[in-house]
Design a protein around this motif. Structure first.
Motif, PDB file in Angstrom:
ATOM      1  N   LYS A  26      81.801  96.210 108.572  1.00  0.00           N
ATOM      2  CA  LYS A  26      81.527  97.604 108.950  1.00  0.00           C
ATOM      3  C   LYS A  26      80.704  98.281 107.864  1.00  0.00           C
ATOM      4  O   LYS A  26      80.961  98.129 106.670  1.00  0.00           O
ATOM      5  CB  LYS A  26      82.829  98.364 109.172  1.00  0.00           C
ATOM      6  CG  LYS A  26      83.656  97.840 110.344  1.00  0.00           C
ATOM      7  CD  LYS A  26      84.913  98.675 110.527  1.00  0.00           C
ATOM      8  CE  LYS A  26      85.727  98.171 111.719  1.00  0.00           C
ATOM      9  NZ  LYS A  26      86.972  98.983 111.921  1.00  0.00           N
ATOM     10  N   SER A  27      79.718  99.050 108.294  1.00  0.00           N
ATOM     11  CA  SER A  27      78.887  99.799 107.348  1.00  0.00           C
ATOM     12  C   SER A  27      79.635 101.056 106.897  1.00  0.00           C
ATOM     13  O   SER A  27      80.406 101.646 107.663  1.00  0.00           O
ATOM     14  CB  SER A  27      77.565 100.194 108.006  1.00  0.00           C
ATOM     15  OG  SER A  27      76.854  99.040 108.418  1.00  0.00           O
ATOM     16  N   PRO A  28      79.414 101.467 105.635  1.00  0.00           N
ATOM     17  CA  PRO A  28      80.064 102.702 105.173  1.00  0.00           C
ATOM     18  C   PRO A  28      79.486 103.926 105.900  1.00  0.00           C
ATOM     19  O   PRO A  28      78.421 103.852 106.499  1.00  0.00           O
ATOM     20  CB  PRO A  28      79.739 102.721 103.678  1.00  0.00           C
ATOM     21  CG  PRO A  28      78.490 101.916 103.548  1.00  0.00           C
ATOM     22  CD  PRO A  28      78.575 100.858 104.610  1.00  0.00           C
ATOM     23  N   ALA A  70      74.046 107.938 101.655  1.00  0.00           N
ATOM     24  CA  ALA A  70      73.078 108.912 101.149  1.00  0.00           C
ATOM     25  C   ALA A  70      73.371 109.289  99.704  1.00  0.00           C
ATOM     26  O   ALA A  70      72.454 109.460  98.881  1.00  0.00           O
ATOM     27  CB  ALA A  70      73.090 110.161 102.034  1.00  0.00           C
ATOM     28  N   VAL A  71      74.668 109.427  99.330  1.00  0.00           N
ATOM     29  CA  VAL A  71      75.033 109.773  97.964  1.00  0.00           C
ATOM     30  C   VAL A  71      74.587 108.680  96.994  1.00  0.00           C
ATOM     31  O   VAL A  71      74.007 108.955  95.928  1.00  0.00           O
ATOM     32  CB  VAL A  71      76.544 110.019  97.868  1.00  0.00           C
ATOM     33  CG1 VAL A  71      76.968 110.146  96.400  1.00  0.00           C
ATOM     34  CG2 VAL A  71      76.928 111.285  98.624  1.00  0.00           C
ATOM     35  N   PHE A  72      74.838 107.429  97.339  1.00  0.00           N
ATOM     36  CA  PHE A  72      74.456 106.342  96.444  1.00  0.00           C
ATOM     37  C   PHE A  72      72.938 106.182  96.378  1.00  0.00           C
ATOM     38  O   PHE A  72      72.382 105.863  95.318  1.00  0.00           O
ATOM     39  CB  PHE A  72      75.110 105.044  96.909  1.00  0.00           C
ATOM     40  CG  PHE A  72      76.524 104.890  96.442  1.00  0.00           C
ATOM     41  CD1 PHE A  72      76.795 104.341  95.195  1.00  0.00           C
ATOM     42  CD2 PHE A  72      77.595 105.294  97.240  1.00  0.00           C
ATOM     43  CE1 PHE A  72      78.105 104.201  94.750  1.00  0.00           C
ATOM     44  CE2 PHE A  72      78.895 105.149  96.804  1.00  0.00           C
ATOM     45  CZ  PHE A  72      79.166 104.602  95.552  1.00  0.00           C
ATOM     46  N   VAL A 126      70.614 106.505  92.918  1.00  0.00           N
ATOM     47  CA  VAL A 126      69.638 105.504  92.480  1.00  0.00           C
ATOM     48  C   VAL A 126      68.277 106.149  92.231  1.00  0.00           C
ATOM     49  O   VAL A 126      67.559 105.805  91.272  1.00  0.00           O
ATOM     50  CB  VAL A 126      69.536 104.378  93.531  1.00  0.00           C
ATOM     51  CG1 VAL A 126      68.383 103.433  93.201  1.00  0.00           C
ATOM     52  CG2 VAL A 126      70.835 103.593  93.599  1.00  0.00           C
ATOM     53  N   LEU A 127      67.879 107.098  93.061  1.00  0.00           N
ATOM     54  CA  LEU A 127      66.561 107.731  92.928  1.00  0.00           C
ATOM     55  C   LEU A 127      66.545 108.866  91.918  1.00  0.00           C
ATOM     56  O   LEU A 127      65.465 109.333  91.531  1.00  0.00           O
ATOM     57  CB  LEU A 127      66.110 108.254  94.301  1.00  0.00           C
ATOM     58  CG  LEU A 127      65.891 107.190  95.385  1.00  0.00           C
ATOM     59  CD1 LEU A 127      65.542 107.854  96.714  1.00  0.00           C
ATOM     60  CD2 LEU A 127      64.793 106.212  94.983  1.00  0.00           C
ATOM     61  N   SER A 128      67.701 109.344  91.500  1.00  0.00           N
ATOM     62  CA  SER A 128      67.743 110.508  90.607  1.00  0.00           C
ATOM     63  C   SER A 128      67.039 110.272  89.273  1.00  0.00           C
ATOM     64  O   SER A 128      66.373 111.200  88.766  1.00  0.00           O
ATOM     65  CB  SER A 128      69.195 110.930  90.373  1.00  0.00           C
ATOM     66  OG  SER A 128      69.943 109.854  89.804  1.00  0.00           O
TER      67      SER A 128
END
Length: 273
Positions: free
Chosen positions: A177-179, A185-187, A191-193
């Motif tokens: 199952k996908s989260p 979106a948070v993760f 990563v992009l921050s």
């Protein structure tokens, strides 16, 4: 007329060169040399079937001669054929013949030859086969032979490997199952921050690369970009050996272009250009 005479001469030669069997005789004895049965074989009629016990011995003697002169000869091939009519199994046993045509064969049931086919309660038909390059072939049906039933051979250690194995049944795990989308979106944002922070800082201090597109720098920059493209290509399609080959080829011009770029940068910093 000449051809007819030649055929008649050839037929007469074959008839004169045929083989015959003289004095065929068998003897059945026990381990203590007691004769259970002994008789001369007839080539026109089989005797009563012969029977051997687990320890009995059958001795067969005969002489092979030319039918015309009665002279003993040695065929090129002499075999005894043991044939089970019920099962279709057969065994061929070579027989040694002396130059004078005399032969002797012994069948000891304590140590039977491997050429004897598997036996049951059915008799084996025993026949003599003669083959020669200079004589016509011949076959004689000698007698029927009862032998003790064969033992069931021991199972080979690898016997089970050649049997049909049960079908392989695969058990697949349930689909993972996908989260939730919010967690993804948070993760992704985390990563992009760092890139957002880096771009923000660059916007404050400014990025100055005045000689980036000069003729001394652009070859080195292009070759570095080629290395990045090579790594992406490796991730998509290439194998490690191909990456090492192409990377080795790119490394040669990159070294010279980098040396030229460093030299030009040093000149600019020294104010010579």
């Amino acid at each position: 007329m000449v051809w007819q005479f030649s055929w008649l001469l050839l037929a007469a030669t074959v008839q004169a060169a045929s083989l015959s069997l003289q004095s065929p005789r068998f003897t059945i004895s026990t381990p203590d040399a007691t004769q259970l049965r002994s008789d001369t074989l007839s080539l026109t009629k089989k005797p009563e079937p012969l029977t051997l016990g687990p320890t009995d011995t059958l001795k067969l003697t005969f002489q092979i001669t030319e039918s015309d002169e009665g002279k003993g000869v040695q065929p090129h091939q002499t075999f005894l054929r043991f044939y089970d009519k019920a099962s279709g199994e057969e065994g061929i046993q070579p027989v040694r013949v002396t130059p004078g045509g005399k032969a002797k064969f012994e069948l000891n049931m304590v140590r039977p030859p491997a050429s004897i086919p598997p036996t049951t309660h059915n008799p084996l038909e025993v026949s003599l086969i003669l083959g020669s390059f200079v004589h016509a072939p011949a076959q004689y049906d000698l007698f029927d032979l009862y032998l003790p039933a064969s033992h069931t051979p021991a199972e080979h250690p690898d016997e089970a490997s050649f049997h049909v194995l049960p079908a392989i049944k695969h058990t697949f795990r349930p689909e993972q199952k996908s989260p939730p989308q919010f967690v993804s979106a948070v993760f992704a944002a985390s990563v992009l921050s760092p890139w957002l922070v880096l771009i923000g800082l660059w916007s404050k201090i400014g990025v100055k690369v005045p000689n980036l597109f000069s003729l001394s720098i652009i070859p080195f920059t292009a070759l570095l970009g080629a290395f990045e493209v090579l790594l992406v290509w490796y991730w998509v399609d290439l194998k490690l050996g191909q990456v090492l080959l192409y990377g080795g080829i790119l490394a040669i011009p990159t070294v010279f272009a980098g040396k030229q770029a460093l030299y030009a940068t040093g000149e600019w910093r020294a104010g010579r250009k």
